[in-house]
Design an enzyme around this catalytic site. Structure first.
Site, PDB file in Angstrom:
ATOM      1  CE  LYS A 355     101.367  74.075  68.081  1.00 50.96           C
ATOM      2  NZ  LYS A 355     100.615  74.826  67.525  1.00 50.96           N
ATOM      3  CD  GLU A 361      98.912  58.349  69.469  1.00 47.17           C
ATOM      4  OE1 GLU A 361      99.230  59.476  70.009  1.00 47.17           O
ATOM      5  OE2 GLU A 361      97.141  58.227  69.994  1.00 47.17           O
ATOM      6  N   GLY A 420      98.536  72.684  64.864  1.00 40.33           N
ATOM      7  CA  GLY A 420      98.491  71.832  63.451  1.00 40.33           C
ATOM      8  C   GLY A 420      97.697  70.787  62.229  1.00 40.33           C
ATOM      9  NE  ARG A 421      91.455  72.181  64.452  1.00 41.38           N
ATOM     10  CZ  ARG A 421      92.030  72.816  66.068  1.00 41.38           C
ATOM     11  NH1 ARG A 421      92.964  71.798  66.326  1.00 41.38           N
ATOM     12  NH2 ARG A 421      91.756  73.407  66.406  1.00 41.38           N
ATOM     13  CD  GLU A 507      92.379  68.327  66.574  1.00 45.32           C
ATOM     14  OE1 GLU A 507      92.030  67.429  66.966  1.00 45.32           O
ATOM     15  OE2 GLU A 507      93.255  68.624  66.058  1.00 45.32           O
ATOM     16  CG  HIS A 538      77.777  52.610  43.058  1.00 45.67           C
ATOM     17  ND1 HIS A 538      76.957  52.219  42.584  1.00 45.67           N
ATOM     18  CD2 HIS A 538      78.252  53.264  42.253  1.00 45.67           C
ATOM     19  CE1 HIS A 538      76.900  52.248  41.150  1.00 45.67           C
ATOM     20  NE2 HIS A 538      78.150  52.982  41.169  1.00 45.67           N
ATOM     21  CE  LYS A 670      96.093  63.459  72.833  1.00 47.32           C
ATOM     22  NZ  LYS A 670      96.689  65.469  72.146  1.00 47.32           N
TER      23      LYS A 670
HETATM   24  O1  F6P Z   1     101.531  67.747  66.218  1.00 44.56           O
HETATM   25  P1  F6P Z   1     101.082  67.087  67.623  1.00 44.56           P
HETATM   26  O2  F6P Z   1     102.172  67.885  68.688  1.00 44.56           O
HETATM   27  O3  F6P Z   1     102.298  65.362  67.472  1.00 44.56           O
HETATM   28  O4  F6P Z   1      99.878  66.811  67.465  1.00 44.56           O
HETATM   29  C1  F6P Z   1      99.608  66.100  66.329  1.00 44.56           C
HETATM   30  C2  F6P Z   1      97.725  66.425  66.469  1.00 44.56           C
HETATM   31  O5  F6P Z   1      97.296  65.852  67.409  1.00 44.56           O
HETATM   32  C3  F6P Z   1      96.582  66.267  68.764  1.00 44.56           C
HETATM   33  O6  F6P Z   1      97.083  67.230  69.118  1.00 44.56           O
HETATM   34  C4  F6P Z   1      95.390  65.873  68.766  1.00 44.56           C
HETATM   35  O7  F6P Z   1      96.094  65.309  69.846  1.00 44.56           O
HETATM   36  C5  F6P Z   1      96.050  67.474  66.922  1.00 44.56           C
HETATM   37  O8  F6P Z   1      95.107  68.681  67.607  1.00 44.56           O
HETATM   38  C6  F6P Z   1      97.268  67.525  66.203  1.00 44.56           C
HETATM   39  O9  F6P Z   1      96.750  67.653  64.933  1.00 44.56           O
END
Ligand code: F6P
Length: 748
Positions: A355, A361, A420-421, A507, A538, A670
Site C-alpha cells: 500500500k 521487507e 492494508g489488512r 492489528e 492432536h 521498526k
Molecule cells: O502494504 P504495506 O504498506 O507494504 O504494509 C504491509 C503491512 O505492514 C503493516 O503496515 C504493519 O507493519 C500492516 O498494517 C500492513 O498490512
C-alpha cells in the site's frame, strides 16, 4: 432506490452551493465570510447526504426484511423484489401481502426522495441539530462507563454458576440461538449456532443495548458511507466499496464518488489478467507468464494467500491451467530462495504489493527478485525490457512504485481509504487470483463478500451474524474473562484463514485507548490463533479441554472440496465405508459438544474408571464455541467468510469505542530496528562494541557480530550475484529514506 441517492444528494448540494455563492456575493467578503460559508456548505452538504442516505437505508432495510420473509416461506427461487412487485397476480395468496408491503417500502423510498427534495428547497438547515448517526452518546465516555456495561457485569455475575450443560438442555433457547443466513445463491447458506455460548436471551438483549448505546448502527452505516472512521489517519475506511456492484450507487469520499474509479480499476485488472492468461501479454522472451510471485507482507500477503489456498483446493484448481502462485513475505532470505526455487524467470511475473510502497521487507525482497530476473534473463533482453514485462505492482502510491522502477502500465491501484489488512477485495487480491483462476472467479468471491456486507448493514442485530459474532467476542472477552479465542476450520483448504483473521483482529483491535485517546480499562481484542481440524486436536486441544478456556469458532462444510476436486475417497473400516469427509465432520460436531458438556466424575465412575484416574479424566466443560456450517467451499463462500470476519472485527471495535483502522503499535519496533542497523554498521566499520539503549541488547548484538564475522559472506540465491545493482540500492535508499552506508549493509 439507488438511483435516487446520488441524484437527490447532488441536487441538494447544487442548491446549497448556489445559496452560499449568493450569500458571499451579498456580503462582498472574500476571506473570513467566505471560509465560514464554505464550512457551512460542507456541514450542510454532509447533513443532506446523510439524511437522504438514512431514509433510503430505512427503505432498503424494509426490502431486506421482505427478502428474508420471502425466503422463510420456503421459496427456492432467488429473491428478486422487482419480480415480486411486477408479477403480483401470479403470486400465491400468502405472498400477496408481501407484495403489498413491498409496495409500501417503495412508497417509503419515494417519500425519502421527496424528503431530499424538501431538503433541496430548505437548504438542509432545518434539522441541523440532529445528532449524526455515528456520534457517541456522551462524548469521550468509555464503553465500560456506560450503565449498559454495568448491567452486563451484573448479569454475567448471575450466570457465573450456571453450566453450559444446563443452558443447552433448554431446547427453545438452542433453537433461538440457531441463526441461519440464507441468500438467493445456491451455496450461500450459513447455519450459525450460538447456543454453546454462556448466554441467555437476556444476555443478547443487554449486549444489543450496549451496542446501541455505543452507536453501532450509525457507525456501521458511517463505515459503508465513507465517513471518517479512521480518525488518527483522517481517512474513511471503505473496503466495502471495493466489492460494491455497479448498481449499488455512489460512495462519496471528500465529495467525490469513488465508484467509477473502483469499477475502472477492477476492469483494468481483469483485462490484464485475461491478456496474461490468453498469452496476449507474454514475458520479454515471448514465453507465457505462468508463474506469479507476490512480494508483500502483512495485509499485502495474508489475505490473498488465504484466498488462493482456499480456492485451489476446490474444483477451481482445474482453472489454474499450470499457473503457479507463490507468496514472498519474510525478509529471511530462505523465503526468497523458496519463492523462486525451480521457477523459470522467463515465465515469471513478480507482483510487488505494498500500500505504502515503503515497507522494507517488501522493497528489499523486490530488489532481490528484480536482480534474479535480470541475472537470469541477461543477454535475452535489456534490463528495461525485463522490468517492464516481468514486474507489476499493486499500490496506493503509484509515484513511489514508478520511482522504484515499476512501469505505470503494470501498476494497479488501490486507495488510501483501504486499510492494508482489509485490502484483499482490491487489486491486492484481484490481480493474483484473476491471474491464477480468471477474473470471473474473483467476481464470485466479491459477490460473497457483498452478500455479507448487505446482511451486516440491514439485518436486525439479533439475527445479524457479524454483529452477533462481535458482541459475543466482547462478552467472552470482558464479561467471561477469556482473553484468547481460536478459529478451527474443519477444512484443510482454509488453513491460512486463522493467520489472516489473526492480523485483521489483532492489528485492528489490539488497542489501549479509545477513539478519544482515553485509556481503556477493558480489552478490545483477544489473542487470536487457529489451525485446521482435526490436526489441531492432536496438538493443543488438550489445553482447550482441561486448561484455560478459549472460545472457539468451528467452521465446517457439508460437502468436501476434495470430493469435488479429486475422486471420492472412502475406506472400509470395521466392515463399513467411511469417507474422509464424514470422519472429519464427526470430529467437527463432537469437539464443540465435548467443550461445552465436559465429562463429570460421576459419569466416569459409572463407566468404571478407577478412582485414581477420575480427576485426570474429568472434563470441566462449560467452554463456549460458535459453529458455522456451510454447504460447500466456493469462491462465494470464501467471500462470505472474509466479510464475516472483517465485520466481526469492526463491530467489536465499534462497541469497544476504539479505532480499528490504524496500527501505531507496529511502529516502535521498526524505529528501533533502524537504530540497531546503524549500530551494526558502526560497530563493523569501527571495530568498537555496539552501543544500544539496553546493555542486554548491546551484549547480544556484540555476540551476533562476532559470530556473524565467522560465517562466510552471503551466496547467490540462484545463478547470479546477491549484490544489489547500484540502481536498486538507490531505489531502496530513496524508498526507505536511508543513507548510502546503511544500504551497503544489505549489499555485504
Ligand atoms: O502494504 P504495506 O504498506 O507494504 O504494509 C504491509 C503491512 O505492514 C503493516 O503496515 C504493519 O507493519 C500492516 O498494517 C500492513 O498490512
Amino acid at each position: 432506490l439507488r438511483a435516487a441517492r446520488p441524484t437527490a444528494g447532488a441536487r441538494a448540494s447544487r442548491a446549497l452551493r448556489a445559496r452560499v455563492a449568493l450569500a458571499g456575493a451579498e456580503g462582498g467578503d472574500e476571506s473570513g465570510a467566505g471560509d465560514a460559508a464554505l464550512r457551512l456548505l460542507r456541514r450542510s452538504e454532509a447533513f443532506v447526504l446523510n439524511s437522504v442516505a438514512r431514509s433510503l437505508r430505512a427503505a432498503e432495510e424494509s426490502l431486506a426484511e421482505l427478502g428474508r420473509r420471502h425466503a422463510a416461506l420456503g421459496d427456492a427461487r432467488p429473491w428478486d423484489g422487482s419480480e415480486l412487485l411486477l408479477d403480483e397476480a401470479a403470486l400465491p395468496t400468502g405472498e400477496r401481502s408481501l407484495a403489498s408491503t413491498l409496495a409500501a417500502a417503495s412508497a417509503a423510498a419515494a417519500a425519502a426522495a421527496a424528503a431530499a427534495d424538501a431538503a433541496d428547497v430548505a437548504g438542509g438547515g432545518g434539522r441541523a441539530a440532529e445528532r449524526p448517526p455515528s456520534a457517541q452518546p456522551e462524548r469521550g465516555a468509555l464503553a465500560s462507563q456506560l450503565p449498559e456495561w454495568a448491567a452486563l457485569e451484573a448479569h454475567a455475575a448471575s450466570l457465573r454458576d450456571v453450566h453450559l450443560r444446563e443452558l443447552l438442555a433448554d431446547t427453545e433457547r438452542s433453537a433461538a440461538l440457531f441463526v441461519p443466513h440464507r441468500t438467493g445463491e445456491r451455496d450461500g447458506e450459513i447455519a450459525a449456532d450460538f447456543s454453546r455460548h454462556k448466554l441467555t436471551k437476556r444476555t443478547l438483549e443487554l449486549l444489543v443495548r450496549l451496542a446501541e448505546a455505543m452507536g453501532l448502527r450509525g457507525k456501521l452505516r458511517g463505515l459503508f458511507r465513507g465517513e471518517l472512521m479512521n480518525g488518527t489517519e483522517r481517512r474513511p475506511v471503505l473496503h466495502t466499496a471495493l466489492r460494491a456492484a455497479p448498481s449499488d450507487g455512489a460512495v462519496f469520499v471528500d465529495g467525490t464518488d469513488v465508484m467509477p474509479e473502483v469499477l475502472a480499476s477492477r476492469q483494468r485488472v481483469a483485462d490484464f489478467a485475461r491478456d496474461v492468461r490468453s498469452c496476449r501479454r507474454v514475458g520479454c522472451t515471448g514465453r507465457p507468464l505462468r508463474n506469479v510471485v507476490v512480494v508483500g507482507i502483512g495485509g499485502s500477503s495474508l489475505g490473498p494467500a488465504f484466498l488462493y489456498e482456499a480456492l485451489r483446493a476446490t474444483h477451481l484448481y482445474e482453472q489454474l491451467d499450470g499457473v503457479q502462485l507463490r507468496f514472498l513475505a519474510n525478509i529471511d532470505e530462505l523465503d526468497a530462495a523458496r519463492a523462486i526455487a525451480q521457477l523459470d524467470a522467463a515465465e515469471t511475473l513478480v507482483v510487488i504489493t505494498s500500500k505504502t510502497f515503503r515497507t522494507r521487507e517488501t522493497l528489499i525482497n523486490g530488489c532481490t527478485l528484480r536482480t534474479w530476473l535480470r541475472t537470469q534473463l541477461r543477454g535475452q533482453a535489456s534490463d528495461e525490457q525485463i522490468d517492464s514485462s516481468h514486474i507489476a505492482a499493486c499500490t496506493a502510491d503509484a509515484a513511489a512504485a514508478e520511482r522504484w522502477g515499476v512501469s505505470r502500465a503494470l501498476t494497479f491501484a488501490f486507495w488510501e481509504w483501504v486499510g492494508g489488512r482489509f485490502s484483499v477485495t482490491s487489486s491486492v487480491g484481484q490481480l493474483p487470483i484473476a491471474l491464477a483462476f480468471g477474473p470471473e472467479v474473483f467476481d464470485e468471491f466479491l459477490q460473497g463478500a457483498r452478500d455479507i456486507d448487505r446482511h451486516c448493514l440491514t439485518a436486525p442485530f439479533e439475527r445479524n451474524l457479524p454483529v452477533l459474532m462481535g458482541l459475543l467476542g466482547l462478552w467472552n472477552l470482558n464479561f467471561q474473562n477469556h482473553t484468547a479465542r481460536a478459529i478451527f476450520p474443519y477444512c484443510e483448504a482454509l488453513w491460512r484463514l486463522p493467520a489472516h483473521v489473526q492480523q485483521v483482529e489483532m492489528e485492528s483491535n489490539g488497542k489501549r485507548v479509545s477513539t478519544h485517546g482515553r485509556l481503556l480499562d477493558f480489552h478490545a481484542a483477544e489473542v487470536t490463533f487457529g489451525e485446521p481440524g482435526t490436526t489441531g486436536q492432536h496438538s493443543f486441544f488438550q489445553l482447550l479441554h482441561m486448561g484455560q478456556t478459549v472460545p472457539a469458532d468451528f467452521i465446517g462444510f457439508a460437502q468436501s472440496p476434495g470430493e469435488l476436486a479429486f475422486e471420492h475417497t472412502a475406506v472400509a473400516l470395521d466392515g463399513c465405508a467411511v469417507s474422509h469427509h464424514d470422519e472429519l465432520m464427526a470430529n467437527f460436531f463432537a469437539q464443540p459438544d465435548a467443550l461445552a458438556r465436559g465429562c463429570t466424575a460421576a459419569e466416569l465412575r459409572a463407566l468404571g474408571v478407577s478412582d485414581e484416574l477420575v480427576p485426570h479424566r474429568t472434563f470441566p466443560g462449560d467452554r463456549p464455541s460458535t459453529v458455522l456450517l456451510m454447504p460447500r467451499l466456493t469462491a462465494f463462500a470464501v467471500g462470505q467468510l472474509l466479510a464475516l470476519y472483517e465485520h466481526r472485527t469492526a463491530v467489536q471495535g465499534f462497541v469497544c469505542g476504539v479505532n480499528s483502522f490504524d496500527q501505531w503499535g507496529v511502529e516502535l519496533g521498526k524505529e528501533l530496528a533502524q537504530e540497531v542497523r546503524a549500530q551494526m554498521r558502526a560497530a563493523r566499520s569501527s571495530g568498537e562494541p555496539p552501543r544500544c539503549a539496553l546493555p542486554s541488547t548491546a551484549r547480544l548484538l556484540a555476540r551476533y557480530l562476532e559470530l556473524a564475522a565467522q560465517t562466510p559472506p552471503p551466496t547467490a540465491l540462484a545463478g547470479g550475484g546477491a549484490r544489489l545493482p547500484s540502481a536498486d540500492s538507490a531505489a531502496v535508499r530513496e524508498c526507505v529514506g536511508e543513507t548510502e552506508d546503511e544500504v551497503c549493509v544489505l549489499e555485504t
